[in-house]
Design a protein around this motif. Structure first.
Motif, PDB file in Angstrom:
ATOM      1  N   THR A 187      77.750  -6.469   5.518  1.00  0.00           N
ATOM      2  CA  THR A 187      78.624  -6.225   6.715  1.00  0.00           C
ATOM      3  C   THR A 187      78.077  -5.482   7.661  1.00  0.00           C
ATOM      4  O   THR A 187      78.404  -5.707   8.993  1.00  0.00           O
ATOM      5  CB  THR A 187      79.791  -5.607   6.226  1.00  0.00           C
ATOM      6  OG1 THR A 187      80.354  -6.294   4.894  1.00  0.00           O
ATOM      7  CG2 THR A 187      80.927  -5.253   6.945  1.00  0.00           C
ATOM      8  N   TYR A 221      88.368  -6.723   5.838  1.00  0.00           N
ATOM      9  CA  TYR A 221      87.489  -7.739   6.702  1.00  0.00           C
ATOM     10  C   TYR A 221      88.485  -8.816   7.032  1.00  0.00           C
ATOM     11  O   TYR A 221      88.459  -9.085   8.353  1.00  0.00           O
ATOM     12  CB  TYR A 221      86.431  -8.588   5.625  1.00  0.00           C
ATOM     13  CG  TYR A 221      85.929  -9.857   6.325  1.00  0.00           C
ATOM     14  CD1 TYR A 221      84.944  -9.366   7.400  1.00  0.00           C
ATOM     15  CD2 TYR A 221      86.449 -11.017   5.876  1.00  0.00           C
ATOM     16  CE1 TYR A 221      84.382 -10.618   7.781  1.00  0.00           C
ATOM     17  CE2 TYR A 221      85.902 -12.055   6.500  1.00  0.00           C
ATOM     18  CZ  TYR A 221      84.735 -11.789   7.498  1.00  0.00           C
ATOM     19  OH  TYR A 221      84.076 -12.796   8.180  1.00  0.00           O
ATOM     20  N   ARG A 222      89.606  -8.926   6.214  1.00  0.00           N
ATOM     21  CA  ARG A 222      90.584 -10.052   6.760  1.00  0.00           C
ATOM     22  C   ARG A 222      91.518  -9.317   7.874  1.00  0.00           C
ATOM     23  O   ARG A 222      91.815 -10.051   8.843  1.00  0.00           O
ATOM     24  CB  ARG A 222      91.546 -10.470   5.661  1.00  0.00           C
ATOM     25  CG  ARG A 222      90.855 -11.259   4.476  1.00  0.00           C
ATOM     26  CD  ARG A 222      91.499 -11.486   3.439  1.00  0.00           C
ATOM     27  NE  ARG A 222      92.571 -12.618   3.648  1.00  0.00           N
ATOM     28  CZ  ARG A 222      93.505 -13.082   3.095  1.00  0.00           C
ATOM     29  NH1 ARG A 222      93.709 -12.754   1.805  1.00  0.00           N
ATOM     30  NH2 ARG A 222      94.460 -14.070   3.641  1.00  0.00           N
ATOM     31  N   ASN A 223      91.813  -8.277   7.758  1.00  0.00           N
ATOM     32  CA  ASN A 223      92.798  -7.572   8.868  1.00  0.00           C
ATOM     33  C   ASN A 223      91.687  -7.513  10.004  1.00  0.00           C
ATOM     34  O   ASN A 223      92.459  -7.627  11.264  1.00  0.00           O
ATOM     35  CB  ASN A 223      92.993  -6.044   8.314  1.00  0.00           C
ATOM     36  CG  ASN A 223      94.085  -5.915   7.360  1.00  0.00           C
ATOM     37  OD1 ASN A 223      94.795  -7.072   7.022  1.00  0.00           O
ATOM     38  ND2 ASN A 223      94.073  -5.022   6.395  1.00  0.00           N
ATOM     39  N   ASN A 224      90.762  -7.111   9.940  1.00  0.00           N
ATOM     40  CA  ASN A 224      89.887  -7.128  11.040  1.00  0.00           C
ATOM     41  C   ASN A 224      89.529  -8.522  11.633  1.00  0.00           C
ATOM     42  O   ASN A 224      89.689  -8.555  13.039  1.00  0.00           O
ATOM     43  CB  ASN A 224      88.312  -6.659  10.742  1.00  0.00           C
ATOM     44  CG  ASN A 224      87.539  -6.421  12.056  1.00  0.00           C
ATOM     45  OD1 ASN A 224      87.930  -5.398  12.927  1.00  0.00           O
ATOM     46  ND2 ASN A 224      86.097  -7.034  12.034  1.00  0.00           N
ATOM     47  N   GLN A 225      89.704  -9.600  10.889  1.00  0.00           N
ATOM     48  CA  GLN A 225      89.660 -10.764  11.785  1.00  0.00           C
ATOM     49  C   GLN A 225      90.935 -11.169  12.429  1.00  0.00           C
ATOM     50  O   GLN A 225      91.067 -11.674  13.481  1.00  0.00           O
ATOM     51  CB  GLN A 225      89.259 -12.052  10.662  1.00  0.00           C
ATOM     52  CG  GLN A 225      87.988 -12.056  10.064  1.00  0.00           C
ATOM     53  CD  GLN A 225      86.860 -12.151  10.949  1.00  0.00           C
ATOM     54  OE1 GLN A 225      86.951 -12.814  11.877  1.00  0.00           O
ATOM     55  NE2 GLN A 225      85.887 -11.186  10.974  1.00  0.00           N
ATOM     56  N   ILE A 226      92.068 -10.666  11.645  1.00  0.00           N
ATOM     57  CA  ILE A 226      93.440 -10.848  12.182  1.00  0.00           C
ATOM     58  C   ILE A 226      93.411  -9.770  13.793  1.00  0.00           C
ATOM     59  O   ILE A 226      94.099 -10.333  14.926  1.00  0.00           O
ATOM     60  CB  ILE A 226      94.568 -10.381  11.352  1.00  0.00           C
ATOM     61  CG1 ILE A 226      94.466 -11.229  10.211  1.00  0.00           C
ATOM     62  CG2 ILE A 226      95.781 -10.235  12.059  1.00  0.00           C
ATOM     63  CD1 ILE A 226      95.440 -10.953   9.116  1.00  0.00           C
ATOM     64  N   LYS A 227      92.953  -8.668  13.472  1.00  0.00           N
ATOM     65  CA  LYS A 227      92.845  -8.004  14.839  1.00  0.00           C
ATOM     66  C   LYS A 227      92.114  -8.460  15.738  1.00  0.00           C
ATOM     67  O   LYS A 227      92.470  -8.398  17.023  1.00  0.00           O
ATOM     68  CB  LYS A 227      92.209  -6.394  14.311  1.00  0.00           C
ATOM     69  CG  LYS A 227      92.345  -5.440  15.318  1.00  0.00           C
ATOM     70  CD  LYS A 227      91.687  -4.118  14.977  1.00  0.00           C
ATOM     71  CE  LYS A 227      91.803  -3.021  16.016  1.00  0.00           C
ATOM     72  NZ  LYS A 227      91.238  -1.832  15.717  1.00  0.00           N
ATOM     73  N   ILE A 228      91.034  -8.953  15.682  1.00  0.00           N
ATOM     74  CA  ILE A 228      90.086  -9.530  16.682  1.00  0.00           C
ATOM     75  C   ILE A 228      90.790 -10.762  17.388  1.00  0.00           C
ATOM     76  O   ILE A 228      90.903 -10.686  18.565  1.00  0.00           O
ATOM     77  CB  ILE A 228      88.778 -10.215  16.091  1.00  0.00           C
ATOM     78  CG1 ILE A 228      87.906  -9.013  15.636  1.00  0.00           C
ATOM     79  CG2 ILE A 228      88.133 -11.133  16.878  1.00  0.00           C
ATOM     80  CD1 ILE A 228      86.445  -9.486  14.775  1.00  0.00           C
ATOM     81  N   LYS A 229      91.477 -11.590  16.581  1.00  0.00           N
ATOM     82  CA  LYS A 229      92.289 -12.412  17.374  1.00  0.00           C
ATOM     83  C   LYS A 229      93.361 -12.330  18.133  1.00  0.00           C
ATOM     84  O   LYS A 229      93.614 -12.480  19.230  1.00  0.00           O
ATOM     85  CB  LYS A 229      92.956 -13.381  15.994  1.00  0.00           C
ATOM     86  CG  LYS A 229      91.846 -14.480  15.438  1.00  0.00           C
ATOM     87  CD  LYS A 229      92.393 -15.287  14.333  1.00  0.00           C
ATOM     88  CE  LYS A 229      91.366 -16.164  13.427  1.00  0.00           C
ATOM     89  NZ  LYS A 229      91.782 -16.867  12.707  1.00  0.00           N
TER      90      LYS A 229
END
Length: 736
Positions: A24, A331-339
């Protein structure tokens, strides 16, 4: 045997999790702890940055970051991240720069640090400038200047403002900033700012003045060479080569070109640039590496504790499982946050574009109305001036009626122009409240006296109920208070026939020296129905078409009142009943002064002046206005000379003696303001009266600052015109 397998399984899982965490982040070596303080490292970074040695500058900031983290210095850490952001901007890596800027914004949410907030606003302005959103960039620069008075930051802001105005082709304003940078007194980057100032002026002059371009480049070169400013050396030689070629000095142009090639070959090879970028990327990830090493150390300690007891192994296993789940979840939350952030950024960009379009439309509207109002005032001066002159020349009864109708139409058009100009000054946010000492009762009495004739023509009584216990002197803005009352009382008189209008003024609250003053204008006129009261304060709104046709007016008076009260932080209240009357009220906070001001009860009475024998200079480019003004002066026995522009006005003042100067402001060549400044260089005594059709962009303060003694707005009433001439000539002589 079972216990051994369990330990092996635990160790295998631990290695898997650590591998995931290391994947990461990014792996690199530890940085040594800095021994110097932050100011030292920042000074080193500034030096290397200006020399375009970004790698050394980044390493200095890396040491500063370690020092700040070791000492848990949040403000120092914010400053470090700001330096990172500026350095990556030098590498044209805007995304990396924004990464560090976003980190400072998170830290600034939890700490009061004005200098850090100012730096953050400054960075945001640069990003907007790079995106060519110049108007928003200038707004952010103004916010940054309000937050901090740090000299180095203010010089950097001045450099950015100069570059923005250069990009906007506003070379005059850009030159002011560049000249200010040349004479800067910065304790950190004096030579750098001076070099930038000279190069900025060189760029401006390179367009049409190669000699001055060469002069400024030759000023910049020694500074750049002495301090090792590589990019500035390149820019100066590039400009010199082109400028020498423009003037035909090809040998000098060739020499500058050779110097340019030498610098590029020796310092700017492709391999060197790529090495810089790789080193910068390595430095960027070292900050993240510290977090990874901290995690490795903790997990090694956990592994050692596993070997001590079976119970500890079970606890450690559970903790590691939880960490794994959290890591996946994060990690999943971060991907959602990026979108989500990408979507928000896109929406914000669209909103900013829409805002820019709206601002440009507002500016276009404001400039249009400013130009139209000024252009209408000039011919209107001719209409009203000629009408007043004809009325004084004993016209026949029929002619007199026609002339009065013409005068009424001219006055109506002037009021309409004034209302539109006032509304647009408010919309353009070009009005601010003054803080001057004045007599409130006298101000209100002057307004009422000026409207008594209108009240009499409607057979309406106009009275003032003034609280006798109020302070005799106040601190505030008497001009805008007068404008508010003139509109309210004028409306009340217009819609009241055979009735009464009562103006009530009283103090309702006092906290220390702040008084809350209550104003009410109550009439017994036609009143306003409840359904019409909701829209009565909208522009061009008078209730109905029938009312507009019967009573006339622009429908802007109450809009002006509401907007002016907004400047005082107040609002207008309305109580009305159709057929009974209306009451408009509001409250304004003023500073009360217990001591008396000079002659507080003295009423203004026009003085009679003897004008025969006076000799004046008229500075006016419009031929009709010249004739009218000269004729009005001769009516009172005054003689005059005429200057067709500002330059002629300055020359005539040098060779002749005048009792006063009537100065138009908007003229071809040098303006009235510039002409006044020139006259004041050799004559500080002669009265100068600005005689102008003032527009939306004109600043009365600028007229006085230039040296004008008074201002008369065209078109004007003759008696007011003569009164101003007499006051400025005879009152000044009396004072002397």
């Amino acid at each position: 045997m079972k216990s051994k397998r369990t330990k092996v399984a635990h160790k295998t899982l631990l290695v898997t999790i650590l591998s995931f965490l290391l994947f990461t982040y990014v792996h690199s070596q530890d940085s040594p702890v800095a021994l110097k303080d932050l100011d030292y490292h920042f000074s080193v970074a500034r030096k290397y940055k200006n020399q375009d040695n970004i790698v050394q500058a980044l390493q200095a900031i890396q040491k500063a970051t370690e020092y700040a983290e070791k000492n848990e210095d949040e403000k120092g850490l914010i400053d470090c991240f700001h330096h990172y952001a500026f350095l990556y901007l030098k590498l044209n890596n805007v995304d990396r720069s924004r990464f560090y800027w976003e980190r400072t914004k998170v830290l600034l949410r939890n700490i009061a640090y004005p200098y850090g907030s100012s730096e953050s606003k400054y960075l945001e302005a640069i990003y907007l400038y790079l995106d060519k959103n110049n108007f928003q960039a200038e707004e952010k620069l103004s916010e940054a200047k309000r937050l901090s008075n740090d000299r180095n930051l203010l010089n950097r802001i001045a450099l950015t403002q100069a570059n923005i105005n250069f990009q906007k082709t506003n070379f005059l304003k850009a030159s002011r900033y560049y000249n200010a940078l040349i004479v800067n007194s910065d304790i950190y980057e004096k030579d750098y700012f001076s070099t930038q100032g000279y190069l900025g002026l060189a760029k401006i002059n390179s367009l049409d003045n190669p000699e001055d371009c060469i002069k400024y480049c030759l000023e910049a070169l020694p500074l750049a060479k002495k301090s090792g400013f590589i990019k500035e050396l390149l820019e100066a030689n590039t400009l010199l080569s082109s400028a020498y070629e423009d003037i035909g000095d090809y040998s000098a142009s060739l020499k500058a070109n050779k110097d340019l090639i030498y610098i590029k070959d020796s310092l700017y090879g492709v391999i060197n640039v790529k090495a810089k970028e790789r080193t910068a990327n390595d430095i960027h990830i070292e900050g993240l590496e510290e977090d990874v090493k901290s995690l490795v150390k903790k997990n090694l300690e956990q592994e050692q504790s596993i070997t001590r007891s079976e119970s500890t192994n079970i606890v450690a296993f559970a903790i590691l499982v939880i960490i794994s789940l959290l890591a996946v979840s994060l990690y999943r939350n971060n991907q959602i946050k990026i979108k989500t952030n990408n979507l928000l950024q896109k929406t914000n960009t669209e909103l900013e574009i829409a805002k820019d379009k709206a601002v440009k439309a507002m500016e276009a509207k404001t400039n249009f109305l400013s130009t139209v109002s000024h252009e209408l005032r000039t011919p209107l001066y001719a209409v009203t001036g000629l009408t007043n002159l004809l009325l004084e020349e004993n016209p026949t009864p029929n002619q007199k009626d026609h002339l009065k109708s013409l005068k009424f139409s001219g006055d109506y058009l002037l009021n309409f122009i004034n209302d539109i100009l006032q509304v647009n000054k408010i919309d353009a946010q070009k009005l601010e409240t003054l803080q001057i000492e004045f007599n409130l009762k006298k101000t209100i009495r002057d307004v009422i006296d000026s409207l008594q004739q209108s009240a009499k023509s409607n057979n309406t009584t106009l009275t003032l109920a003034y609280d006798k216990n109020m302070s005799r002197a106040h601190l505030g803005d008497p001009i805008k208070i007068s404008q508010i009352l003139i509109n309210l009382i004028g409306n009340a008189i217009k819609f009241t026939k055979n009735g009464s209008v009562v103006v009530t003024v009283k103090e309702v609250k006092r906290v220390e020296d702040i008084c809350t003053i209550y104003f009410e204008v109550k009439d017994t006129g036609i009143g306003i129905s409840e359904e019409l009261q909701e829209n009565i304060f909208d522009s061009f709104e008078q209730g109905s078409i029938q009312i507009n046709r019967e009573y006339g007016g622009t429908g802007l008076g109450l809009t002006i009142v509401k907007n002016l009260l907004g400047l005082f932080g107040s609002d207008i209240n309305l109580e009305s009943k159709k057929g009974v009357g209306s009451a408009f009220s509001f409250e304004i906070k003023l500073v009360c002064k217990d001591q008396n001001i000079d002659n507080p009860e003295e009423e203004y009475t026009p003085r009679e002046f003897i004008f025969e024998g006076l000799h004046l200079l008229i500075v006016e480019d419009n031929k009709i206005n010249q004739v009218i003004t000269k004729k009005m002066l001769s009516k009172k026995g005054m003689t005059s000379d005429i200057a067709n522009n500002g330059t002629e006005g300055v020359e005539l003042t040098k060779i002749n003696n005048y009792d006063a100067i009537l100065m138009d402001i908007h003229m071809p060549g040098i303006s009235g303001v510039e002409a006044t400044i020139e006259i004041r260089k050799f004559n500080t005594e002669i009265p100068i009266i600005a005689l102008t059709a003032i527009s939306l962009d004109d600043s009365v303060e600028n007229f006085y600052a230039a040296g004008c003694d008074d201002i008369v707005t065209k078109p004007f009433k003759p008696e007011y015109f003569y009164q101003k001439i007499g006051e400025n000539i005879f009152n000044k002589k009396t004072t002397e």
